[in-house]
Structure formats: structure tokens, C-alpha cells
Motif scaffolding. Sequence first.
Motif, PDB file in Angstrom:
ATOM      1  N   TRP A   1       0.831  -1.192   0.000  1.00 31.95           N
ATOM      2  CA  TRP A   1       0.000   0.000   0.000  1.00 31.95           C
ATOM      3  C   TRP A   1       0.870   1.248   0.000  1.00 31.95           C
ATOM      4  O   TRP A   1       2.076   1.177   0.290  1.00 31.95           O
ATOM      5  N   PRO A   2       0.329   2.411  -0.334  1.00 30.57           N
ATOM      6  CA  PRO A   2       1.126   3.623  -0.488  1.00 30.57           C
ATOM      7  C   PRO A   2       1.973   3.996   0.729  1.00 30.57           C
ATOM      8  O   PRO A   2       3.001   4.653   0.579  1.00 30.57           O
ATOM      9  N   ASP A   3       1.555   3.580   1.921  1.00 34.66           N
ATOM     10  CA  ASP A   3       2.346   3.916   3.106  1.00 34.66           C
ATOM     11  C   ASP A   3       3.487   2.928   3.340  1.00 34.66           C
ATOM     12  O   ASP A   3       4.195   3.009   4.344  1.00 34.66           O
ATOM     13  N   GLY A   4       3.671   1.988   2.397  1.00 33.63           N
ATOM     14  CA  GLY A   4       4.783   1.057   2.489  1.00 33.63           C
ATOM     15  C   GLY A   4       4.465  -0.259   3.160  1.00 33.63           C
ATOM     16  O   GLY A   4       5.274  -1.193   3.119  1.00 33.63           O
ATOM     17  N   ARG A   5       3.306  -0.357   3.773  1.00 34.87           N
ATOM     18  CA  ARG A   5       2.954  -1.594   4.458  1.00 34.87           C
ATOM     19  C   ARG A   5       2.408  -2.623   3.481  1.00 34.87           C
ATOM     20  O   ARG A   5       1.772  -2.280   2.489  1.00 34.87           O
ATOM     21  N   LYS A   6       2.646  -3.883   3.785  1.00 37.89           N
ATOM     22  CA  LYS A   6       2.077  -4.972   3.009  1.00 37.89           C
ATOM     23  C   LYS A   6       0.633  -5.207   3.457  1.00 37.89           C
ATOM     24  O   LYS A   6       0.285  -4.983   4.621  1.00 37.89           O
ATOM     25  N   ALA A   7      -0.166  -5.696   2.515  1.00 40.15           N
ATOM     26  CA  ALA A   7      -1.559  -5.994   2.851  1.00 40.15           C
ATOM     27  C   ALA A   7      -1.643  -6.994   4.004  1.00 40.15           C
ATOM     28  O   ALA A   7      -2.535  -6.902   4.850  1.00 40.15           O
ATOM     29  N   LYS A   8      -0.713  -7.929   4.042  1.00 40.09           N
ATOM     30  CA  LYS A   8      -0.735  -8.948   5.093  1.00 40.09           C
ATOM     31  C   LYS A   8      -0.456  -8.356   6.471  1.00 40.09           C
ATOM     32  O   LYS A   8      -0.797  -8.962   7.486  1.00 40.09           O
ATOM     33  N   GLU A   9       0.175  -7.189   6.519  1.00 44.09           N
ATOM     34  CA  GLU A   9       0.419  -6.505   7.791  1.00 44.09           C
ATOM     35  C   GLU A   9      -0.797  -5.695   8.226  1.00 44.09           C
ATOM     36  O   GLU A   9      -0.953  -5.402   9.405  1.00 44.09           O
ATOM     37  N   MET A  10      -1.651  -5.343   7.277  1.00 43.96           N
ATOM     38  CA  MET A  10      -2.753  -4.429   7.553  1.00 43.96           C
ATOM     39  C   MET A  10      -4.084  -5.117   7.803  1.00 43.96           C
ATOM     40  O   MET A  10      -4.902  -4.624   8.581  1.00 43.96           O
ATOM     41  N   PHE A  11      -4.315  -6.251   7.118  1.00 41.99           N
ATOM     42  CA  PHE A  11      -5.653  -6.832   7.094  1.00 41.99           C
ATOM     43  C   PHE A  11      -5.687  -8.230   7.688  1.00 41.99           C
ATOM     44  O   PHE A  11      -4.729  -8.997   7.576  1.00 41.99           O
ATOM     45  N   ALA A  12      -6.824  -8.563   8.282  1.00 38.29           N
ATOM     46  CA  ALA A  12      -6.994  -9.869   8.916  1.00 38.29           C
ATOM     47  C   ALA A  12      -7.122 -10.978   7.878  1.00 38.29           C
ATOM     48  O   ALA A  12      -6.693 -12.106   8.111  1.00 38.29           O
ATOM     49  N   ASN A  13      -7.711 -10.661   6.724  1.00 37.38           N
ATOM     50  CA  ASN A  13      -7.910 -11.652   5.672  1.00 37.38           C
ATOM     51  C   ASN A  13      -8.180 -10.932   4.351  1.00 37.38           C
ATOM     52  O   ASN A  13      -8.195  -9.698   4.291  1.00 37.38           O
TER      53      ASN A  13
ATOM     54  N   GLU B   1      -7.282  -8.695  17.414  1.00 36.04           N
ATOM     55  CA  GLU B   1      -6.326  -8.684  18.523  1.00 36.04           C
ATOM     56  C   GLU B   1      -4.899  -8.406  18.066  1.00 36.04           C
ATOM     57  O   GLU B   1      -4.047  -8.005  18.864  1.00 36.04           O
ATOM     58  N   LYS B   2      -4.621  -8.583  16.765  1.00 34.71           N
ATOM     59  CA  LYS B   2      -3.289  -8.299  16.226  1.00 34.71           C
ATOM     60  C   LYS B   2      -3.195  -6.890  15.651  1.00 34.71           C
ATOM     61  O   LYS B   2      -2.171  -6.525  15.066  1.00 34.71           O
ATOM     62  N   GLY B   3      -4.266  -6.128  15.800  1.00 33.93           N
ATOM     63  CA  GLY B   3      -4.266  -4.765  15.291  1.00 33.93           C
ATOM     64  C   GLY B   3      -4.505  -4.657  13.807  1.00 33.93           C
ATOM     65  O   GLY B   3      -4.263  -3.605  13.211  1.00 33.93           O
ATOM     66  N   ARG B   4      -5.010  -5.726  13.190  1.00 37.62           N
ATOM     67  CA  ARG B   4      -5.269  -5.718  11.755  1.00 37.62           C
ATOM     68  C   ARG B   4      -6.743  -5.440  11.485  1.00 37.62           C
ATOM     69  O   ARG B   4      -7.609  -5.815  12.271  1.00 37.62           O
ATOM     70  N   ILE B   5      -6.997  -4.808  10.364  1.00 34.14           N
ATOM     71  CA  ILE B   5      -8.357  -4.423  10.002  1.00 34.14           C
ATOM     72  C   ILE B   5      -9.171  -5.662   9.636  1.00 34.14           C
ATOM     73  O   ILE B   5      -8.717  -6.519   8.877  1.00 34.14           O
ATOM     74  N   ALA B   6     -10.370  -5.753  10.202  1.00 36.19           N
ATOM     75  CA  ALA B   6     -11.300  -6.838   9.896  1.00 36.19           C
ATOM     76  C   ALA B   6     -12.664  -6.234   9.581  1.00 36.19           C
ATOM     77  O   ALA B   6     -12.969  -5.106   9.967  1.00 36.19           O
ATOM     78  N   ILE B   7     -13.482  -6.992   8.863  1.00 33.28           N
ATOM     79  CA  ILE B   7     -14.827  -6.562   8.505  1.00 33.28           C
ATOM     80  C   ILE B   7     -15.834  -7.410   9.275  1.00 33.28           C
ATOM     81  O   ILE B   7     -15.645  -8.619   9.452  1.00 33.28           O
ATOM     82  N   GLU B   8     -16.880  -6.772   9.725  1.00 37.42           N
ATOM     83  CA  GLU B   8     -17.910  -7.447  10.510  1.00 37.42           C
ATOM     84  C   GLU B   8     -18.383  -8.722   9.819  1.00 37.42           C
ATOM     85  O   GLU B   8     -18.658  -8.727   8.625  1.00 37.42           O
ATOM     86  N   SER B   9     -18.453  -9.807  10.583  1.00 41.94           N
ATOM     87  CA  SER B   9     -18.836 -11.105  10.027  1.00 41.94           C
ATOM     88  C   SER B   9     -20.341 -11.190   9.809  1.00 41.94           C
ATOM     89  O   SER B   9     -21.126 -10.404  10.351  1.00 41.94           O
TER      90      SER B   9
END
Length: 353
Positions: free
Chosen positions: A226-238, A297-305
Motif C-alpha cells: 500500500w502507499p504507506d509502504g505496508r504490506k496488505a498482510k500486515e494491515m488486514f486480517a484476511n 487482537e493483532k491490530g489488523r483491520i477486519a470486517i464485521e462477520s
Amino acid sequence: MGRGGRSSIYIVDEGAHIDQAEKVEAAIIGNADCRGWVSSVNGMGNLFYRKRQNDSVKVFTFRLEDDPRKTPEWIARKKASTDPVTWAQEYELDYGASAEGVCIPGPWVQAAVKLGKLLGDRLGRWMSPTAPGVAGMDVGGGGKGKTVLVIRKGPVVRVPKSWNTPDNITTTHSALDETRQAGAGVMNYDPIGVGNTVTSTLKHANTDGLKVYPINVGDSPSDAEWPDGRKAKEMFANLKAELWWTVRCAFQRSYELLLFLEGQEGGCDHPLEDIIVLPDSKELTGQLPVPKWLKNEKGRIAIESKLSLARRGIPSPDFAEALVLTYAPEPIEDFVMPSVTPVFGGRGAGLLS
């Protein structure tokens, strides 16, 4: 609530604010044949909103200006002393105003609809039958669960198609035909659960001219940076969270472009390729501003199930999820058999808060 009695008419007051409203509806069906739901606005994620948007339901709207006690002077004083979100929801009947915590706020969705009408001919190259496109199919199992097909060509989303039948074999063939007729070359679908029927059907179906990919949104995020340099796997739960966030970014750009075109504060001129434009589909526009986002709990973005939505009395947002599937990155392989789980390659995306 309402169960056991018999009445000529049953009025549900503040229906948009009732927990488990579907259970209330089921209980009062046997109580009275004539039922009225009355409420102030409480966002889009509730039974009252869905009833309000149902063309077969008779609706009476009582607006602020209809009250003779509310003079222009009274309205001006009240508005000046009221929070803008509260004012829009409580006094202007704005269903998209109460968007706290949702992934895609209602005003962004409405901006995408308005842009479709405002841009007109500027969207012409994506309206052509020969323009490349992607279809997303959310598979239902009949009953309340619809199978929905959404086709997107660049920023332009076409009017969704839906089938309310448990016969997913016939539905799969219908979806393939619709995708071909629209000129889209790719169809993504969720293979989990009832989607297994689609996978089985595709093994024997004629997919000539189409790339059909099973997209398991429960998989890990892609390798995109992503533009801020982070990988998607670092940002998102799935993968589901990554796709929803990608769509969220497109809607935010649409909202900012609309503000720019209208000369309002906060506007920004974005390339048309980076926005999203919606048709005036009540199902799609009503579902998009419903799911919430959170951090696990890992600080990654998740979407309501779906389970969490069900606890709030909200059915699966099948139209919205079909749209989200159109943003899945194409697998690295040139061709993927339906039984193969694809490996995703990287792709760029904007990150907007």
C-alpha cells in the motif's frame, strides 16, 4: 412483542431502534393483517430502512417543514445548536448520516450514485459493450439468500442481477450468460458453502471466453504493497478485509471528487479510473453502508462477520459482497480450473483513512 393477541391494526413505534426487529415482525404477523411501522431514522442497517425502501410498501413521510410549529426561525436556531450528524439523522431523515464505525459511510455511497448522473458522457468508454469488465457473484441458497451478480467496467458498476432460487446449477449458467452478454471477461465467485455447487457446475459448463476464479475471502491478504509502504498482510486480517478496504478507498475518492466538482471544502480531483460510480439500486446502496470495520487482537483491520450482522438482525449483504468480489486481484495463473485455489499477485491501491 405482539405475540398472542389479535388486533385490527398494530403500530410499531420507533421501529428502526428495536433490537431483533425481524422477530417482532414475525410475532405480529399473526396479530394483525394491517401493520404500520413508525420511526425516526437510525441508519440503513435495520428492518425499518429495508421496509422504507420497498416499493411495494405504502409510505407516509412527515418532514420537519410539515410541522406548523417549526418556523424557519426555529429551524435555524435548532440547527445552529445541534451536531451536524444528529441534525441530518433526526431532522432531515438522512439514513446515511449515522455511519459511525461502518466501512463505507452512506454519504460516500450516495456520492457514487450522484456522480453517475453528473459525469454522463465522460464515462462513455466504460459503457461500451466491448469495454473489459469483471463480474462478481455472491452465491445464495434460495429462500432469503439470493444469488447476486454484479458487473463492473472500470469505475462503472452496472445494475445488479439476482436470482432467488435454490437451483444454483441453473443460476450458474445464467450468471455465465449475463457475464458474456455484458462483455466482461472475468467472473469471480465465493466457492465456500453453497458456492460448492457453482464449483461443481463449472467443471462441466462452457466457460469459453471467460476466466472464472473461485475467490475465498477467508484466505490471507494478497502481497500488495500500500502507499504507506505496508504490506496488505500486515494491515488486514484476511482477503475479505483487504477487498472491502479497497472498495472503501474507491468510494472515498468518489466522495472527494463530488465535493471538488461542486466546489465544496474537502474536495479533490481524482482520475475517473480511481473512483466508483453506482447505479441507482436500492439493494446495493442500502447494503454497502451496513458492515462495520474493526481491528482484531493483532491490530489488523477486519470486517464485521455475517454472524455479527445476524446478531444485529441484519441479513447477509449479498449485493455488496458481489460488488466487492469484482475487486479481487486476478490470480497469477492465466487460467485457473474452478477446483484450484488461486495464488494472488500484487496490485497497487490507494490507502485513505
